[in-house]
Write a protein that holds these residues in place. Sequence first.
Motif, short mmCIF file in Angstrom:
data_model
loop_
_atom_site.label_atom_id
_atom_site.label_comp_id
_atom_site.label_asym_id
_atom_site.label_seq_id
_atom_site.Cartn_x
_atom_site.Cartn_y
_atom_site.Cartn_z
N SER A 49 0.87 -1.18 0.00
CA SER A 49 0.00 0.00 0.00
C SER A 49 0.90 1.23 0.00
CB SER A 49 -0.89 0.00 1.25
OG SER A 49 -1.40 1.29 1.48
N ALA A 50 0.84 1.99 -1.09
CA ALA A 50 1.69 3.19 -1.20
C ALA A 50 1.09 4.15 -2.20
CB ALA A 50 3.10 2.80 -1.64
N ASN A 51 1.26 5.43 -1.93
CA ASN A 51 0.80 6.47 -2.84
C ASN A 51 1.99 7.03 -3.61
OD1 ASN A 51 -2.00 6.38 -2.01
ND2 ASN A 51 -1.29 7.24 -0.07
N GLY A 52 1.73 7.90 -4.56
CA GLY A 52 2.82 8.46 -5.36
C GLY A 52 3.15 7.56 -6.53
N ASP A 53 4.31 7.76 -7.11
CA ASP A 53 4.72 7.03 -8.30
C ASP A 53 5.05 5.57 -7.95
OD1 ASP A 53 5.71 6.10 -10.66
OD2 ASP A 53 7.41 7.49 -10.77
N ALA A 55 6.37 3.39 -9.70
CA ALA A 55 7.61 2.94 -10.36
C ALA A 55 8.76 2.82 -9.36
CB ALA A 55 7.98 3.89 -11.48
N ARG A 56 8.74 3.63 -8.30
CA ARG A 56 9.84 3.57 -7.33
C ARG A 56 9.86 2.24 -6.58
NH1 ARG A 56 5.72 5.75 -4.26
NH2 ARG A 56 5.85 5.40 -2.01
N LEU A 57 8.74 1.50 -6.65
CA LEU A 57 8.65 0.21 -5.96
C LEU A 57 8.69 -0.96 -6.92
CD1 LEU A 57 5.78 1.30 -3.55
CD2 LEU A 57 8.20 1.10 -2.97
N ALA A 58 9.04 -0.69 -8.18
CA ALA A 58 9.01 -1.73 -9.22
C ALA A 58 9.89 -2.93 -8.87
CB ALA A 58 9.41 -1.14 -10.56
N ALA A 59 11.00 -2.68 -8.19
CA ALA A 59 11.94 -3.77 -7.89
C ALA A 59 11.33 -4.84 -7.01
CB ALA A 59 13.20 -3.19 -7.23
N CYS A 60 10.31 -4.50 -6.24
CA CYS A 60 9.73 -5.49 -5.31
C CYS A 60 8.81 -6.47 -6.03
CB CYS A 60 9.02 -4.81 -4.14
SG CYS A 60 7.40 -4.12 -4.54
N ARG A 61 8.40 -6.13 -7.25
CA ARG A 61 7.56 -7.00 -8.08
C ARG A 61 6.26 -7.43 -7.40
NH1 ARG A 61 12.51 -10.46 -10.56
NH2 ARG A 61 13.12 -8.89 -12.07
N LEU A 62 5.68 -6.50 -6.66
CA LEU A 62 4.39 -6.73 -6.02
C LEU A 62 3.37 -5.72 -6.55
CD1 LEU A 62 5.49 -7.18 -2.29
CD2 LEU A 62 4.89 -9.00 -3.91
N SER A 63 2.10 -6.04 -6.42
CA SER A 63 1.06 -5.05 -6.74
C SER A 63 1.21 -3.87 -5.80
CB SER A 63 -0.33 -5.67 -6.56
OG SER A 63 -0.51 -6.73 -7.46
N VAL A 64 1.14 -2.65 -6.34
CA VAL A 64 1.20 -1.44 -5.52
C VAL A 64 -0.20 -0.84 -5.51
CG1 VAL A 64 2.23 0.85 -5.25
CG2 VAL A 64 3.61 -1.05 -6.12
N LEU A 65 -0.76 -0.71 -4.31
CA LEU A 65 -2.15 -0.29 -4.15
C LEU A 65 -2.22 1.14 -3.62
CD1 LEU A 65 -3.30 -3.52 -2.23
CD2 LEU A 65 -3.23 -3.16 -4.71
N PRO A 66 -2.67 2.10 -4.44
CA PRO A 66 -2.83 3.47 -3.93
C PRO A 66 -4.13 3.58 -3.13
CG PRO A 66 -3.48 3.37 -6.23
CD PRO A 66 -3.03 1.98 -5.87
N ASP A 67 -4.17 4.58 -2.25
CA ASP A 67 -5.40 4.85 -1.50
C ASP A 67 -6.40 5.57 -2.39
OD1 ASP A 67 -4.01 3.92 0.70
OD2 ASP A 67 -3.54 5.91 1.47
#
Length: 197
Positions: A49-53, A55-67
């Motif tokens: 769960s993270a807001n913003g871009d 792409a900065r979390l791309a290395a973790c290879r997980l779904s990024v869920l914005p609020d």
Amino acid sequence: MRIFGVILAGGAGRRMGGADKSALLLGAQPLLARVIDRIGPQVDRLAVSANGDPARLAACRLSVLPDALPQGPLSGVLAALDWAAPQGATAVVSVAVDTPFFPGDLVPQLLLAAEGAPFGAAVAESGGRAHPTFALWPVALREDLRAALARGEAKVMAFAQRHQAALARFGDDQAFLNINTAQDLAAAEALLCGAAR
């Protein structure tokens, strides 16, 4: 029963000078990577769960869920429940990205505690203090949570108490060491070095 996990990484990191805490290095490894290593084996699927871009979390290879409506950790929990429900999850376990030493048996202990809870929710506790970002949230609470956030009710522990969450008690206080400041990071490094000896 299918338990999914979500790493809450949406904090602003104000006391760290606005740093992205997920990228902070502890023992030469980013906090996010440490938390993934710890929670990953305990759940069926995992997201961040993270807001913003994202792409900065791309290395973790997980779904990024914005609020959908950023109001703190509960918004991240709702995003995770909305992600998990269509995939057949029973519940979501939330963990905080800035607390890298949480117990390796967090999920089974939360599940055990929740067995006697009317709504099936549970919150971690150590040393008489609750750690509400470390909790088991049944998918069945999703619409209740959406309604609470719509009313501006965003306190994690208040929502947990309203749904009679059980407490899963853990004996090690240091397991929930929260890294909010440079001093906390230094304490975590010392803890890591001590564990390595």
